[in-house]
Design a protein around this motif. Structure first.
Motif, PDB file in Angstrom:
ATOM      1  N   TYR A  11      68.617  53.599  58.926  1.00  0.00           N
ATOM      2  CA  TYR A  11      69.269  52.240  59.481  1.00  0.00           C
ATOM      3  C   TYR A  11      69.111  52.231  60.859  1.00  0.00           C
ATOM      4  CZ  TYR A  11      73.536  54.478  61.219  1.00  0.00           C
ATOM      5  OH  TYR A  11      74.723  55.456  61.920  1.00  0.00           O
ATOM      6  N   PHE A  12      69.112  50.967  61.178  1.00  0.00           N
ATOM      7  CA  PHE A  12      69.534  50.699  62.723  1.00  0.00           C
ATOM      8  C   PHE A  12      71.077  50.139  62.476  1.00  0.00           C
ATOM      9  CE2 PHE A  12      64.865  48.793  62.654  1.00  0.00           C
ATOM     10  CZ  PHE A  12      64.399  50.049  62.690  1.00  0.00           C
ATOM     11  N   PRO A  13      71.640  50.333  63.753  1.00  0.00           N
ATOM     12  CA  PRO A  13      73.031  49.537  63.778  1.00  0.00           C
ATOM     13  C   PRO A  13      73.243  48.259  63.443  1.00  0.00           C
ATOM     14  CG  PRO A  13      72.730  51.396  65.344  1.00  0.00           C
ATOM     15  CD  PRO A  13      71.309  51.213  64.844  1.00  0.00           C
ATOM     16  N   GLY A  14      72.194  47.606  64.069  1.00  0.00           N
ATOM     17  CA  GLY A  14      72.215  46.145  63.984  1.00  0.00           C
ATOM     18  C   GLY A  14      71.761  45.650  62.650  1.00  0.00           C
ATOM     19  N   SER A  15      71.060  46.374  61.762  1.00  0.00           N
ATOM     20  CA  SER A  15      70.112  45.828  60.737  1.00  0.00           C
ATOM     21  C   SER A  15      71.073  45.221  59.308  1.00  0.00           C
ATOM     22  CB  SER A  15      69.366  47.012  60.012  1.00  0.00           C
ATOM     23  OG  SER A  15      68.799  46.559  58.760  1.00  0.00           O
ATOM     24  N   PRO A  16      71.228  44.026  59.034  1.00  0.00           N
ATOM     25  CA  PRO A  16      71.636  43.526  58.251  1.00  0.00           C
ATOM     26  C   PRO A  16      71.115  43.918  56.703  1.00  0.00           C
ATOM     27  CG  PRO A  16      70.078  41.830  58.792  1.00  0.00           C
ATOM     28  CD  PRO A  16      70.048  43.022  59.755  1.00  0.00           C
ATOM     29  N   PHE A  17      69.924  44.143  56.606  1.00  0.00           N
ATOM     30  CA  PHE A  17      69.486  44.895  55.345  1.00  0.00           C
ATOM     31  C   PHE A  17      70.164  46.291  55.053  1.00  0.00           C
ATOM     32  CE2 PHE A  17      66.379  41.634  56.423  1.00  0.00           C
ATOM     33  CZ  PHE A  17      66.111  40.982  55.414  1.00  0.00           C
ATOM     34  N   ALA A  18      69.865  47.059  56.165  1.00  0.00           N
ATOM     35  CA  ALA A  18      70.543  48.402  56.161  1.00  0.00           C
ATOM     36  C   ALA A  18      72.123  48.557  55.863  1.00  0.00           C
ATOM     37  CB  ALA A  18      70.141  49.335  57.275  1.00  0.00           C
ATOM     38  N   ARG A  19      72.463  47.240  56.428  1.00  0.00           N
ATOM     39  CA  ARG A  19      74.139  47.176  56.172  1.00  0.00           C
ATOM     40  C   ARG A  19      74.278  46.916  54.620  1.00  0.00           C
ATOM     41  NH1 ARG A  19      78.479  42.921  58.845  1.00  0.00           N
ATOM     42  NH2 ARG A  19      80.189  44.161  58.460  1.00  0.00           N
ATOM     43  N   MET A  20      73.503  46.210  53.959  1.00  0.00           N
ATOM     44  CA  MET A  20      73.883  45.963  52.716  1.00  0.00           C
ATOM     45  C   MET A  20      73.973  47.134  51.835  1.00  0.00           C
ATOM     46  SD  MET A  20      70.721  43.285  52.169  1.00  0.00           S
ATOM     47  CE  MET A  20      70.792  41.764  53.179  1.00  0.00           C
ATOM     48  N   CYS A  21      73.094  48.168  52.248  1.00  0.00           N
ATOM     49  CA  CYS A  21      73.057  49.604  51.471  1.00  0.00           C
ATOM     50  C   CYS A  21      74.292  50.354  52.102  1.00  0.00           C
ATOM     51  CB  CYS A  21      71.649  50.324  51.919  1.00  0.00           C
ATOM     52  SG  CYS A  21      70.270  49.196  51.396  1.00  0.00           S
ATOM     53  N   ARG A  22      74.520  50.423  53.531  1.00  0.00           N
ATOM     54  CA  ARG A  22      75.680  51.160  53.869  1.00  0.00           C
ATOM     55  C   ARG A  22      76.834  50.803  53.362  1.00  0.00           C
ATOM     56  NH1 ARG A  22      75.051  49.940  59.767  1.00  0.00           N
ATOM     57  NH2 ARG A  22      76.700  51.528  60.286  1.00  0.00           N
ATOM     58  N   VAL A  23      76.849  49.556  53.258  1.00  0.00           N
ATOM     59  CA  VAL A  23      78.348  48.969  52.543  1.00  0.00           C
ATOM     60  C   VAL A  23      78.501  49.478  51.012  1.00  0.00           C
ATOM     61  CG1 VAL A  23      79.304  46.735  51.472  1.00  0.00           C
ATOM     62  CG2 VAL A  23      78.587  46.734  53.884  1.00  0.00           C
ATOM     63  N   LEU A  24      77.293  49.470  50.437  1.00  0.00           N
ATOM     64  CA  LEU A  24      77.549  50.023  49.006  1.00  0.00           C
ATOM     65  C   LEU A  24      77.800  51.577  48.904  1.00  0.00           C
ATOM     66  CD1 LEU A  24      75.044  47.780  47.090  1.00  0.00           C
ATOM     67  CD2 LEU A  24      77.550  47.510  47.317  1.00  0.00           C
ATOM     68  N   VAL A  25      77.262  52.370  49.799  1.00  0.00           N
ATOM     69  CA  VAL A  25      77.413  53.788  49.985  1.00  0.00           C
ATOM     70  C   VAL A  25      78.921  53.850  50.122  1.00  0.00           C
ATOM     71  CG1 VAL A  25      77.044  55.705  51.438  1.00  0.00           C
ATOM     72  CG2 VAL A  25      75.032  54.356  50.609  1.00  0.00           C
ATOM     73  N   HIS A  26      79.410  53.277  51.120  1.00  0.00           N
ATOM     74  CA  HIS A  26      80.660  53.263  51.322  1.00  0.00           C
ATOM     75  C   HIS A  26      81.685  52.895  50.130  1.00  0.00           C
ATOM     76  CE1 HIS A  26      84.658  52.628  53.267  1.00  0.00           C
ATOM     77  NE2 HIS A  26      84.264  52.965  54.570  1.00  0.00           N
ATOM     78  N   GLU A  27      81.353  51.767  49.663  1.00  0.00           N
ATOM     79  CA  GLU A  27      82.181  51.038  48.271  1.00  0.00           C
ATOM     80  C   GLU A  27      82.319  52.122  47.256  1.00  0.00           C
ATOM     81  OE1 GLU A  27      83.801  48.646  47.869  1.00  0.00           O
ATOM     82  OE2 GLU A  27      83.513  47.640  49.724  1.00  0.00           O
ATOM     83  N   TRP A  28      81.101  52.757  47.071  1.00  0.00           N
ATOM     84  CA  TRP A  28      80.911  53.646  45.766  1.00  0.00           C
ATOM     85  C   TRP A  28      80.871  55.162  46.322  1.00  0.00           C
ATOM     86  CZ3 TRP A  28      76.212  50.196  44.308  1.00  0.00           C
ATOM     87  CH2 TRP A  28      76.777  49.055  43.631  1.00  0.00           C
TER      88      TRP A  28
END
Ligand code: GSH
Length: 205
Positions: A11-28
């Motif tokens: 990921y790049f810290p600013g990337s919205p596409f990577a953020r989608m995945c980071r959010v789900l990693v966190h959620e699950w």
């Protein structure tokens, strides 16, 4: 060690596409290690993903990209929760991701300071057309049934793009009441707070 134990997410810290995945990693609470890369990406990124982009999910000797397949793989790793119902959600999720491609393309065209260099043989301005696509897709989401309340993969994808727009160029998505309610609710979750992009604006100079 299984593939799942070895999982890493670029990921790049600013990337919205990577953020989608980071959010789900966190959620699950998935055993996926986020690996930060510098932006703009260097040529070494092509060795991970031939498109040179994040996110990529590295599972042992298998690397998953683009974002759509990373999201589906994370959902699978999480035990296929109700946040994604493939029969109903595949089309809206893919459409939201392509809206994101259109939006980021329009932004990057402007931020790179590029303008016309010759006769326009296409007949339209690609950046303006991309912004039209974004507005039409937001309207389609607002009036349709694709966006559900609560945690859904399509909602997460939409929220990451809308909130990225807020942190960057600005986009009128808040005028759509249903989308505003869903995005605002998601943005208050710990997973979103933990992955917020830094603010940045184009000065034009
Ligand atoms: N269509 C791609 C979009 C991914 C994307 O645009 N990633 C951006 C960061 S948000 C990137 O890596 N940009 C660097 C580049 O394009 O060289 C996907 O679905 O994965």
């Amino acid at each position: 060690m299984t593939d799942r134990d070895q999982a890493r997410l670029t990921y790049f810290p600013g990337s919205p596409f990577a953020r989608m995945c980071r959010v789900l990693v966190h959620e699950w609470d998935l055993p996926v290690e986020p690996v930060e890369h510098a932006f703009p990406p260097g040529p070494e990124m092509y060795a991970i993903n031939p498109l040179g982009q994040v996110p990529a999910l590295i599972l042992g000797d298998r690397t998953v990209f683009p974002t759509f397949l990373v999201l589906e793989t994370l959902w699978d790793m999480a035990g296929r929760p109700d946040a994604y119902r493939p029969d109903d959600d595949r089309q809206p999720l893919l459409t939201v991701l392509q809206m994101g491609d259109a939006y980021t393309a329009a932004c990057y065209q402007r931020w790179s300071g590029l303008g016309p260099v010759g006769h326009n043989a296409v007949g339209y301005d690609p950046a303006a057309r991309n912004l039209e696509r974004v507005a039409a897709t937001l309207d389609w989401l607002e009036t349709g049934t694709a966006i559900r309340e609560g945690l859904s993969m399509t909602g997460v994808a939409l929220a990451c793009l809308c909130l990225w727009a807020d942190a960057r160029e600005g986009l009128d998505w808040r005028s759509r009441a249903k989308l505003r309610a869903v995005v605002d609710a998601l943005s208050g979750r710990d997973s979103f707070r933990a992955t917020a992009p830094m603010a940045w604006s184009y000065s034009g100079t």
